[in-house]
Design a protein around this motif. Structure first.
Motif, PDB file in Angstrom:
ATOM      1  N   VAL A  26      -2.689   8.871 -17.205  1.00 30.05           N
ATOM      2  CA  VAL A  26      -1.653   8.915 -18.247  1.00 30.05           C
ATOM      3  C   VAL A  26      -2.010   8.061 -19.458  1.00 30.05           C
ATOM      4  O   VAL A  26      -1.404   8.207 -20.513  1.00 30.05           O
ATOM      5  CB  VAL A  26      -0.274   8.472 -17.698  1.00 30.05           C
ATOM      6  N   MET A  27      -3.000   7.185 -19.317  1.00 31.56           N
ATOM      7  CA  MET A  27      -3.427   6.341 -20.432  1.00 31.56           C
ATOM      8  C   MET A  27      -4.923   6.520 -20.637  1.00 31.56           C
ATOM      9  O   MET A  27      -5.721   6.219 -19.748  1.00 31.56           O
ATOM     10  CB  MET A  27      -3.115   4.872 -20.171  1.00 31.56           C
ATOM     11  N   ARG A  28      -5.290   7.025 -21.806  1.00 30.62           N
ATOM     12  CA  ARG A  28      -6.695   7.295 -22.124  1.00 30.62           C
ATOM     13  C   ARG A  28      -7.103   6.493 -23.354  1.00 30.62           C
ATOM     14  O   ARG A  28      -6.924   6.930 -24.488  1.00 30.62           O
ATOM     15  CB  ARG A  28      -6.897   8.786 -22.404  1.00 30.62           C
ATOM     16  N   PRO A  29      -7.635   5.291 -23.162  1.00 28.81           N
ATOM     17  CA  PRO A  29      -7.987   4.457 -24.314  1.00 28.81           C
ATOM     18  C   PRO A  29      -9.166   5.022 -25.108  1.00 28.81           C
ATOM     19  O   PRO A  29     -10.028   5.713 -24.575  1.00 28.81           O
ATOM     20  CB  PRO A  29      -8.351   3.105 -23.681  1.00 28.81           C
ATOM     21  N   ASP A  30      -9.193   4.690 -26.391  1.00 28.26           N
ATOM     22  CA  ASP A  30     -10.323   4.980 -27.266  1.00 28.26           C
ATOM     23  C   ASP A  30     -11.102   3.695 -27.507  1.00 28.26           C
ATOM     24  O   ASP A  30     -10.609   2.589 -27.262  1.00 28.26           O
ATOM     25  CB  ASP A  30      -9.839   5.517 -28.618  1.00 28.26           C
ATOM     26  N   SER A  78       0.024  -8.799 -17.674  1.00 30.04           N
ATOM     27  CA  SER A  78      -1.019  -7.768 -17.756  1.00 30.04           C
ATOM     28  C   SER A  78      -1.722  -7.712 -19.099  1.00 30.04           C
ATOM     29  O   SER A  78      -2.873  -7.260 -19.172  1.00 30.04           O
ATOM     30  CB  SER A  78      -0.418  -6.389 -17.461  1.00 30.04           C
ATOM     31  N   VAL A  79      -1.061  -8.137 -20.171  1.00 36.47           N
ATOM     32  CA  VAL A  79      -1.631  -8.030 -21.518  1.00 36.47           C
ATOM     33  C   VAL A  79      -1.875  -9.430 -22.077  1.00 36.47           C
ATOM     34  O   VAL A  79      -0.918 -10.150 -22.382  1.00 36.47           O
ATOM     35  CB  VAL A  79      -0.696  -7.245 -22.464  1.00 36.47           C
ATOM     36  N   SER A 116      -5.846  -2.569  -8.071  1.00 38.47           N
ATOM     37  CA  SER A 116      -6.453  -1.273  -7.762  1.00 38.47           C
ATOM     38  C   SER A 116      -5.445  -0.138  -7.875  1.00 38.47           C
ATOM     39  O   SER A 116      -5.727   0.911  -8.478  1.00 38.47           O
ATOM     40  CB  SER A 116      -7.043  -1.309  -6.358  1.00 38.47           C
ATOM     41  N   GLN A 117      -4.255  -0.327  -7.302  1.00 37.56           N
ATOM     42  CA  GLN A 117      -3.250   0.749  -7.306  1.00 37.56           C
ATOM     43  C   GLN A 117      -2.694   0.981  -8.710  1.00 37.56           C
ATOM     44  O   GLN A 117      -2.432   2.131  -9.087  1.00 37.56           O
ATOM     45  CB  GLN A 117      -2.131   0.431  -6.308  1.00 37.56           C
ATOM     46  N   LYS A 118      -2.527  -0.066  -9.504  1.00 37.45           N
ATOM     47  CA  LYS A 118      -2.061   0.117 -10.878  1.00 37.45           C
ATOM     48  C   LYS A 118      -3.102   0.888 -11.688  1.00 37.45           C
ATOM     49  O   LYS A 118      -2.763   1.781 -12.483  1.00 37.45           O
ATOM     50  CB  LYS A 118      -1.793  -1.252 -11.516  1.00 37.45           C
ATOM     51  N   ARG A 119      -4.370   0.576 -11.456  1.00 39.06           N
ATOM     52  CA  ARG A 119      -5.429   1.282 -12.181  1.00 39.06           C
ATOM     53  C   ARG A 119      -5.424   2.765 -11.823  1.00 39.06           C
ATOM     54  O   ARG A 119      -5.589   3.624 -12.701  1.00 39.06           O
ATOM     55  CB  ARG A 119      -6.785   0.655 -11.850  1.00 39.06           C
ATOM     56  N   THR A 120      -5.208   3.074 -10.550  1.00 37.24           N
ATOM     57  CA  THR A 120      -5.129   4.470 -10.125  1.00 37.24           C
ATOM     58  C   THR A 120      -3.926   5.170 -10.748  1.00 37.24           C
ATOM     59  O   THR A 120      -4.019   6.319 -11.202  1.00 37.24           O
ATOM     60  CB  THR A 120      -5.036   4.558  -8.591  1.00 37.24           C
ATOM     61  N   ALA A 121      -2.793   4.469 -10.804  1.00 29.64           N
ATOM     62  CA  ALA A 121      -1.564   5.061 -11.329  1.00 29.64           C
ATOM     63  C   ALA A 121      -1.669   5.391 -12.812  1.00 29.64           C
ATOM     64  O   ALA A 121      -1.093   6.370 -13.290  1.00 29.64           O
ATOM     65  CB  ALA A 121      -0.389   4.114 -11.092  1.00 29.64           C
ATOM     66  N   GLU A 163       0.844  -1.195   0.000  1.00 36.36           N
ATOM     67  CA  GLU A 163       0.000   0.000   0.000  1.00 36.36           C
ATOM     68  C   GLU A 163       0.879   1.244   0.000  1.00 36.36           C
ATOM     69  O   GLU A 163       1.868   1.326   0.732  1.00 36.36           O
ATOM     70  CB  GLU A 163      -0.919  -0.010   1.214  1.00 36.36           C
ATOM     71  N   GLN A 164       0.532   2.208  -0.819  1.00 33.21           N
ATOM     72  CA  GLN A 164       1.388   3.375  -1.021  1.00 33.21           C
ATOM     73  C   GLN A 164       0.564   4.553  -1.517  1.00 33.21           C
ATOM     74  O   GLN A 164      -0.585   4.395  -1.933  1.00 33.21           O
ATOM     75  CB  GLN A 164       2.471   3.045  -2.063  1.00 33.21           C
ATOM     76  N   ARG A 165       1.190   5.721  -1.470  1.00 32.24           N
ATOM     77  CA  ARG A 165       0.591   6.886  -2.109  1.00 32.24           C
ATOM     78  C   ARG A 165       0.910   6.789  -3.598  1.00 32.24           C
ATOM     79  O   ARG A 165       2.064   6.941  -4.018  1.00 32.24           O
ATOM     80  CB  ARG A 165       1.169   8.177  -1.522  1.00 32.24           C
ATOM     81  N   VAL A 166      -0.107   6.507  -4.378  1.00 30.49           N
ATOM     82  CA  VAL A 166       0.109   6.156  -5.780  1.00 30.49           C
ATOM     83  C   VAL A 166       0.370   7.402  -6.623  1.00 30.49           C
ATOM     84  O   VAL A 166      -0.409   8.359  -6.615  1.00 30.49           O
ATOM     85  CB  VAL A 166      -1.099   5.387  -6.341  1.00 30.49           C
ATOM     86  N   LYS A 167       1.470   7.374  -7.352  1.00 32.98           N
ATOM     87  CA  LYS A 167       1.813   8.444  -8.287  1.00 32.98           C
ATOM     88  C   LYS A 167       1.439   8.014  -9.701  1.00 32.98           C
ATOM     89  O   LYS A 167       1.261   6.832  -9.986  1.00 32.98           O
ATOM     90  CB  LYS A 167       3.319   8.749  -8.219  1.00 32.98           C
ATOM     91  N   ASP A 168       1.364   8.992 -10.599  1.00 34.08           N
ATOM     92  CA  ASP A 168       1.090   8.671 -11.993  1.00 34.08           C
ATOM     93  C   ASP A 168       2.148   7.722 -12.533  1.00 34.08           C
ATOM     94  O   ASP A 168       3.346   7.877 -12.264  1.00 34.08           O
ATOM     95  CB  ASP A 168       1.073   9.945 -12.851  1.00 34.08           C
TER      96      ASP A 168
END
Length: 241
Positions: free
Chosen positions: A204-208, A34-35, A195-200, A11-16
């Motif tokens: 910075v990643m905006r899918p279409d 992940s992919v 959860s934390q990866k999704r927040t990070a 658990e951490q303060r999540v940065k971009d």
């Protein structure tokens, strides 16, 4: 050597999210877990590059990261006098990419560059690969980036585009997200990591959506666009000039 991805295990303060030295150290493990189908995507992009490569032309790998697609393309190129230009805006990725490529002998020269692909001039290209790269470019710049690629392609040239996509409706999108998160759980990621990866990554990643991608490629002038792979919210396309 690279390690296991544990960046978001505590658990951490999540940065971009950024492709920094910490990510470089675990990137192969991170992306494989992940992919879905990542190995198939990379190998097929190489085969497509071999099919569409033209003699006396350049092939680009934009957002090359550690050079997986570059290596795959290089293995499949049989045409004469081809050059691969691999570009990434992460210094850590570029440095490690050069190390990886140096371990494989090939007659196809590769120029690995640190740079911003929004400022890159594309010319004499028969193949341009963007493997999960466009999604990190601001949405209002994507049309210009792809238009620049189109203008730099030779007739018959192609763009190989892999992207994370959003569903065409909220219900469809939630289904794809749930399937993807289940895939990550199966590969050993905890609920905290997911959860934390999704927040990070959300800033910075905006899918279409897939329809947005296809409409954009058609607007630019690509005559044929084919989806050749999709698993959950990950999709790969080839567009021919």
């Amino acid at each position: 050597m690279t390690g296991k991805d544990g960046i978001y295990a505590t658990e951490q303060r999540v940065k971009d999210f950024s492709f920094d030295a910490n990510v470089v150290e675990v990137f192969p493990d991170m992306i494989q877990r992940s992919v879905p189908g990542y190995a198939t995507i990379v190998s097929t992009m190489g085969k497509l590059a071999g099919q569409f490569a033209q003699s006396n032309s350049k092939l680009y790998d934009l957002g090359c990261s550690l050079g997986a697609v570059t290596l795959s393309m290089r293995r499949n190129i049989a045409k004469e006098n081809c050059q691969i230009i691999a570009v990434d805006n992460s210094q850590a990725m570029v440095e490690r990419c050069k190390m990886h490529l140096g371990g494989f002998k090939s007659d196809v020269p590769v120029d690995v560059q640190l740079g911003d692909i929004t400022d890159l001039t594309i010319n004499d290209a028969s193949v341009v690969a963007m493997n999960f790269t466009l999604q990190f470019i601001p949405q209002d710049q994507r049309l210009a980036v792809l238009t620049n690629i189109y203008n730099g392609l030779k007739p018959g040239g192609v763009i190989l585009l892999s992207e994370k996509i959003i569903g065409e409706s909220d219900q469809q999108d939630n289904l794809l997200i749930d399937l993807h998160h289940d895939f990550k759980r199966h590969n050993g990621y905890s609920e905290l990591e997911i959860s934390q990866k999704r927040t990070a990554i959300e800033n910075v990643m905006r899918p279409d959506s897939l329809s947005t991608h296809l409409a954009r490629l058609n607007e630019i002038g690509f005559t044929q666009t084919q989806v050749w792979y999709q698993c959950f919210n990950f999709c790969s396309m080839v567009a021919i000039k």
